[in-house]
Motif scaffolding. Structure first.
Motif, PDB file in Angstrom:
ATOM      1  N   PRO A 146       8.125  11.455  -7.211  1.00 46.04           N
ATOM      2  CA  PRO A 146       7.709  12.856  -7.055  1.00 46.04           C
ATOM      3  C   PRO A 146       6.206  13.074  -7.199  1.00 46.04           C
ATOM      4  CG  PRO A 146       9.314  12.628  -8.845  1.00 46.04           C
ATOM      5  CD  PRO A 146       9.097  11.271  -8.274  1.00 46.04           C
ATOM      6  N   VAL A 147       5.546  12.287  -8.046  1.00 44.54           N
ATOM      7  CA  VAL A 147       4.094  12.437  -8.198  1.00 44.54           C
ATOM      8  C   VAL A 147       3.399  12.043  -6.893  1.00 44.54           C
ATOM      9  CG1 VAL A 147       2.041  11.567  -9.403  1.00 44.54           C
ATOM     10  CG2 VAL A 147       4.107  12.128 -10.698  1.00 44.54           C
ATOM     11  N   ARG A 148       3.823  10.938  -6.299  1.00 40.31           N
ATOM     12  CA  ARG A 148       3.185  10.487  -5.054  1.00 40.31           C
ATOM     13  C   ARG A 148       3.487  11.434  -3.902  1.00 40.31           C
ATOM     14  NH1 ARG A 148       4.162   5.248  -7.479  1.00 40.31           N
ATOM     15  NH2 ARG A 148       6.168   4.974  -6.431  1.00 40.31           N
ATOM     16  N   LEU A 149       4.712  11.941  -3.856  1.00 41.76           N
ATOM     17  CA  LEU A 149       5.047  12.904  -2.806  1.00 41.76           C
ATOM     18  C   LEU A 149       4.166  14.144  -2.926  1.00 41.76           C
ATOM     19  CD1 LEU A 149       6.878  13.609  -0.446  1.00 41.76           C
ATOM     20  CD2 LEU A 149       8.534  14.482  -2.092  1.00 41.76           C
ATOM     21  N   ARG A 150       3.986  14.620  -4.134  1.00 42.52           N
ATOM     22  CA  ARG A 150       3.140  15.796  -4.347  1.00 42.52           C
ATOM     23  C   ARG A 150       1.674  15.479  -4.050  1.00 42.52           C
ATOM     24  NH1 ARG A 150       1.637  19.177  -9.362  1.00 42.52           N
ATOM     25  NH2 ARG A 150       0.903  21.056  -8.325  1.00 42.52           N
ATOM     26  N   GLN A 194       8.751  -3.101  11.833  1.00 40.84           N
ATOM     27  CA  GLN A 194       8.802  -1.640  11.722  1.00 40.84           C
ATOM     28  C   GLN A 194       9.611  -1.218  10.500  1.00 40.84           C
ATOM     29  OE1 GLN A 194      10.525  -1.035  15.622  1.00 40.84           O
ATOM     30  NE2 GLN A 194       8.681   0.039  16.346  1.00 40.84           N
ATOM     31  N   SER A 195      10.739  -1.868  10.290  1.00 39.69           N
ATOM     32  CA  SER A 195      11.574  -1.481   9.155  1.00 39.69           C
ATOM     33  C   SER A 195      10.888  -1.780   7.828  1.00 39.69           C
ATOM     34  CB  SER A 195      12.951  -2.146   9.228  1.00 39.69           C
ATOM     35  OG  SER A 195      12.833  -3.544   9.171  1.00 39.69           O
ATOM     36  N   ILE A 196      10.130  -2.865   7.759  1.00 43.59           N
ATOM     37  CA  ILE A 196       9.391  -3.193   6.539  1.00 43.59           C
ATOM     38  C   ILE A 196       8.319  -2.145   6.280  1.00 43.59           C
ATOM     39  CG2 ILE A 196       7.753  -4.841   5.525  1.00 43.59           C
ATOM     40  CD1 ILE A 196       9.447  -7.065   6.870  1.00 43.59           C
ATOM     41  N   ALA A 197       7.559  -1.781   7.315  1.00 45.45           N
ATOM     42  CA  ALA A 197       6.496  -0.784   7.156  1.00 45.45           C
ATOM     43  C   ALA A 197       7.061   0.584   6.785  1.00 45.45           C
ATOM     44  CB  ALA A 197       5.666  -0.695   8.435  1.00 45.45           C
ATOM     45  N   LEU A 198       8.113   0.999   7.459  1.00 43.65           N
ATOM     46  CA  LEU A 198       8.704   2.303   7.154  1.00 43.65           C
ATOM     47  C   LEU A 198       9.318   2.325   5.759  1.00 43.65           C
ATOM     48  CD1 LEU A 198      10.324   3.132  10.597  1.00 43.65           C
ATOM     49  CD2 LEU A 198       8.433   4.343   9.508  1.00 43.65           C
ATOM     50  N   ALA A 199       9.969   1.245   5.372  1.00 39.88           N
ATOM     51  CA  ALA A 199      10.570   1.185   4.036  1.00 39.88           C
ATOM     52  C   ALA A 199       9.495   1.299   2.960  1.00 39.88           C
ATOM     53  CB  ALA A 199      11.366  -0.105   3.865  1.00 39.88           C
ATOM     54  N   ALA A 200       8.342   0.680   3.181  1.00 36.92           N
ATOM     55  CA  ALA A 200       7.243   0.779   2.209  1.00 36.92           C
ATOM     56  C   ALA A 200       6.770   2.225   2.079  1.00 36.92           C
ATOM     57  CB  ALA A 200       6.091  -0.133   2.620  1.00 36.92           C
ATOM     58  N   GLY A 201       6.685   2.927   3.197  1.00 34.43           N
ATOM     59  CA  GLY A 201       6.281   4.332   3.159  1.00 34.43           C
ATOM     60  C   GLY A 201       7.291   5.198   2.447  1.00 34.43           C
ATOM     61  N   PHE A 202       8.586   5.020   2.767  1.00 33.32           N
ATOM     62  CA  PHE A 202       9.624   5.795   2.094  1.00 33.32           C
ATOM     63  C   PHE A 202       9.683   5.464   0.603  1.00 33.32           C
ATOM     64  CE2 PHE A 202      11.589   6.235   6.422  1.00 33.32           C
ATOM     65  CZ  PHE A 202      11.489   7.609   6.477  1.00 33.32           C
ATOM     66  N   LYS A 203       9.500   4.197   0.278  1.00 35.70           N
ATOM     67  CA  LYS A 203       9.517   3.804  -1.131  1.00 35.70           C
ATOM     68  C   LYS A 203       8.365   4.464  -1.885  1.00 35.70           C
ATOM     69  CE  LYS A 203       9.565  -0.189  -4.177  1.00 35.70           C
ATOM     70  NZ  LYS A 203       9.536  -1.649  -4.278  1.00 35.70           N
ATOM     71  N   VAL A 250      -3.078   9.488   6.692  1.00 37.85           N
ATOM     72  CA  VAL A 250      -3.030   8.786   7.975  1.00 37.85           C
ATOM     73  C   VAL A 250      -1.941   9.464   8.814  1.00 37.85           C
ATOM     74  CG1 VAL A 250      -2.607   6.583   9.133  1.00 37.85           C
ATOM     75  CG2 VAL A 250      -3.757   6.629   6.895  1.00 37.85           C
ATOM     76  N   PRO A 251      -2.332  10.298   9.789  1.00 36.68           N
ATOM     77  CA  PRO A 251      -1.338  11.072  10.540  1.00 36.68           C
ATOM     78  C   PRO A 251      -0.294  10.209  11.249  1.00 36.68           C
ATOM     79  CG  PRO A 251      -3.562  11.817  11.062  1.00 36.68           C
ATOM     80  CD  PRO A 251      -3.692  10.597  10.221  1.00 36.68           C
ATOM     81  N   GLU A 252      -0.710   9.074  11.788  1.00 39.15           N
ATOM     82  CA  GLU A 252       0.226   8.203  12.507  1.00 39.15           C
ATOM     83  C   GLU A 252       1.326   7.675  11.579  1.00 39.15           C
ATOM     84  OE1 GLU A 252      -3.770   8.292  14.271  1.00 39.15           O
ATOM     85  OE2 GLU A 252      -3.108   7.606  12.306  1.00 39.15           O
ATOM     86  N   ALA A 253       0.976   7.421  10.329  1.00 43.83           N
ATOM     87  CA  ALA A 253       1.972   6.926   9.371  1.00 43.83           C
ATOM     88  C   ALA A 253       3.003   8.009   9.069  1.00 43.83           C
ATOM     89  CB  ALA A 253       1.285   6.474   8.084  1.00 43.83           C
ATOM     90  N   LEU A 254       2.541   9.247   8.915  1.00 42.86           N
ATOM     91  CA  LEU A 254       3.480  10.340   8.659  1.00 42.86           C
ATOM     92  C   LEU A 254       4.350  10.610   9.879  1.00 42.86           C
ATOM     93  CD1 LEU A 254       1.434  12.908   6.567  1.00 42.86           C
ATOM     94  CD2 LEU A 254       2.966  11.103   5.806  1.00 42.86           C
TER      95      LEU A 254
END
Length: 143
Positions: free
Chosen positions: A64-68, A50-59, A124-128
């Protein structure tokens, strides 16, 4: 050693950038106001996976371009956006936008479908939900 005092008598060593107080080792934490929202209590630690998957998402969202891009895809009509619709929102080339979208896809935040020469992206709603769940504050009504 004595330190000079600030205008209101604060010790400058105890003040951080922007005049925010710093908690010194001998001081206690200040009391929390009763109406201040607090994070939900964590009942179990994250697993390694879980921590690996979440860290990849936060990374992935740390750019800022990807967040937007993620917000543009999520807010697009029908929750799906074509690369061709996203390029105009940035002063970047289509290959650069495609690279950022691929990073979001590799992190599991979006899925993609090729239709002819264009690729369409959907959040992917579940990822968010997983990302926001780890940092979400409970609503005032839930307390």
């Amino acid at each position: 050693m004595t330190h000079a005092r600030g205008a209101e008598g604060e010790d400058p060593i105890a003040m951080a950038e922007h005049d925010e107080p710093v908690l010194l080792p001998h001081e206690d934490l200040p009391a929390v106001e009763p109406d201040v929202p607090r994070p939900a209590r964590v009942t179990e630690p994250l697993t390694r996976e879980q921590s690996i998957a979440l860290a990849a998402g936060f990374k992935a969202l740390g750019d800022p371009v990807r967040l937007r891009l993620l917000s543009l895809v999520a807010s697009h009509l029908d929750g799906e956006a074509c690369v061709c619709d996203l390029v105009g929102a940035f002063d970047l080339t289509q290959p650069t936008i495609s690279h950022h979208l691929r990073v979001l896809r590799d992190a599991g935040l979006v899925t993609s479908t090729r239709r002819g020469t264009w690729v369409y992206y959907r959040v992917v709603p579940e990822a968010l939900t997983a990302l926001t769940g780890i940092i979400a504050l409970p609503s005032v009504a839930a307390r």
